[in-house]
Design an enzyme around this catalytic site. Structure first.
Site, PDB file in Angstrom:
ATOM      1  N   ASP A  67       0.817  -1.212   0.000  1.00 50.96           N
ATOM      2  CA  ASP A  67       0.000   0.000   0.000  1.00 50.96           C
ATOM      3  C   ASP A  67       0.856   1.270   0.000  1.00 50.96           C
ATOM      4  OD1 ASP A  67       0.977  -0.340   2.605  1.00 50.96           O
ATOM      5  OD2 ASP A  67      -0.943  -1.002   3.383  1.00 50.96           O
ATOM      6  N   ASN A 135      -7.077  -3.419  14.635  1.00 57.78           N
ATOM      7  CA  ASN A 135      -8.464  -3.666  14.233  1.00 57.78           C
ATOM      8  C   ASN A 135      -8.587  -4.828  13.246  1.00 57.78           C
ATOM      9  OD1 ASN A 135      -7.447  -2.651  11.863  1.00 57.78           O
ATOM     10  ND2 ASN A 135      -8.755  -0.848  11.776  1.00 57.78           N
ATOM     11  N   HIS A 137      -6.885  -5.173  10.387  1.00 60.74           N
ATOM     12  CA  HIS A 137      -6.650  -4.876   8.961  1.00 60.74           C
ATOM     13  C   HIS A 137      -5.391  -5.589   8.463  1.00 60.74           C
ATOM     14  CE1 HIS A 137      -4.233  -0.876   9.717  1.00 60.74           C
ATOM     15  NE2 HIS A 137      -3.428  -1.910   9.735  1.00 60.74           N
ATOM     16  N   GLU A 142      -9.346  -2.156   5.761  1.00 62.17           N
ATOM     17  CA  GLU A 142      -9.938  -1.897   7.064  1.00 62.17           C
ATOM     18  C   GLU A 142     -11.182  -2.767   7.257  1.00 62.17           C
ATOM     19  OE1 GLU A 142      -8.144  -0.321   8.938  1.00 62.17           O
ATOM     20  OE2 GLU A 142      -7.538   1.669   8.295  1.00 62.17           O
TER      21      GLU A 142
HETATM   22  P1  PGA Z   1       2.564  -2.102  12.760  1.00 56.80           P
HETATM   23  O1  PGA Z   1       1.384  -2.034  11.721  1.00 56.80           O
HETATM   24  O2  PGA Z   1       3.500  -3.148  12.261  1.00 56.80           O
HETATM   25  O3  PGA Z   1       3.167  -0.749  12.760  1.00 56.80           O
HETATM   26  O4  PGA Z   1       1.966  -2.485  14.078  1.00 56.80           O
HETATM   27  C1  PGA Z   1       0.833  -3.224  11.270  1.00 56.80           C
HETATM   28  C2  PGA Z   1      -0.245  -2.934  10.278  1.00 56.80           C
HETATM   29  O5  PGA Z   1      -0.923  -1.897  10.416  1.00 56.80           O
HETATM   30  O6  PGA Z   1      -0.417  -3.733   9.353  1.00 56.80           O
END
Ligand code: PGA
Length: 240
Positions: A67, A135, A137, A142
């Protein structure tokens, strides 16, 4: 789903690196799907360290990132393009031409989604590295994302913007939307390697593995994939 529980983040990164290295040794021109965020940083450090010592070559590897934020140019320090340069690409022998990330400042983002989706259809990813949001995702898919969607524009959850604000000077600077591989693209990868560390991820990990397969928990879609390895540290595994 194979679930590997390790003691701590350091071991998680080393185990993840073993799997990445194996895929490159087995296929020197592997297509590697990459993620940003804090979780894969240890893996990228292992890749750089091992490259310096043993010179596992990435010359023929192609990479495909999940992304990119909409509105951040490639020279913006917070862009995922820069993140990948700063944490990995500048330190290994990868050909920058072989590193693919959506353009966050494309003049027509819908066309950019189509372009990136076509690239992914033409280059099946051998191993996709994933983190997971608090959450649930994956990529920027999301809760509520459709499981059959390809590359698309997504409005970021407030929760995700809060979580990512730590990389910016203030939350106001966190973009409100992004281009992301869809769950359909992620499920098309041959193998998936999901990493999670820390207590904040424990609930999402539990629900991904034991909850219902629902669009409200995007990572639960991975349960239909035949080749998923999940590496979690003890804290992320604490509810399993
Ligand atoms: P993070 O993010 O590794 O910074 O915890 C993970 C994600 O949002 O996929």
């Amino acid at each position: 789903m194979e679930v590997i529980v390790v003691d701590n983040y350091d071991k998680l990164s080393k185990k993840a690196f073993e799997i990445v290295k194996e895929s490159i040794i087995n296929k020197p021109n592997a297509n590697l799907g990459l993620a940003t965020g804090s979780t894969p940083l240890g893996l990228y450090k292992e890749m750089v360290k091992e490259f310096e010592n043993s010179k596992t070559s990435y010359k023929n590897v192609k990479t495909f990132n999940l992304d990119e934020y909409i509105g951040l140019s490639q020279d913006n320090e917070q862009s995922y393009f820069k993140f990948m340069r700063n944490n990995l690409f500048d330190y290994i022998d990868i050909d920058f031409e072989n590193t693919y990330i959506p353009f966050g400042t494309a003049s027509n983002v819908e066309n950019e989604c189509v372009r990136y989706n076509t690239i992914l259809e033409e280059n099946i990813v051998d191993l996709q590295v994933l983190g997971i949001g608090v959450n649930g995702h994956i990529g920027f898919n999301e809760p509520g994302s459709l499981f059959y969607e390809g590359v698309h524009v997504v409005k970021l959850d407030e929760r995700t913007r809060n979580d990512n604000a730590r990389f910016f000077e203030s939350k106001n600077q966190v973009p409100t939307s992004a281009i992301t591989m869809g769950i359909k693209n992620i499920l098309s990868c041959k193998k998936i390697l999901l990493l999670a560390s820390g207590k904040a991820k424990a609930k999402a990990i539990y629900e991904m593995i034991h909850g219902d397969i629902l669009e409200t928990m995007p990572a639960s879609a991975l349960r239909v994939h035949p080749n998923v390895v999940i590496i979690v540290d003890k804290e992320a595994a604490s509810l399993l």
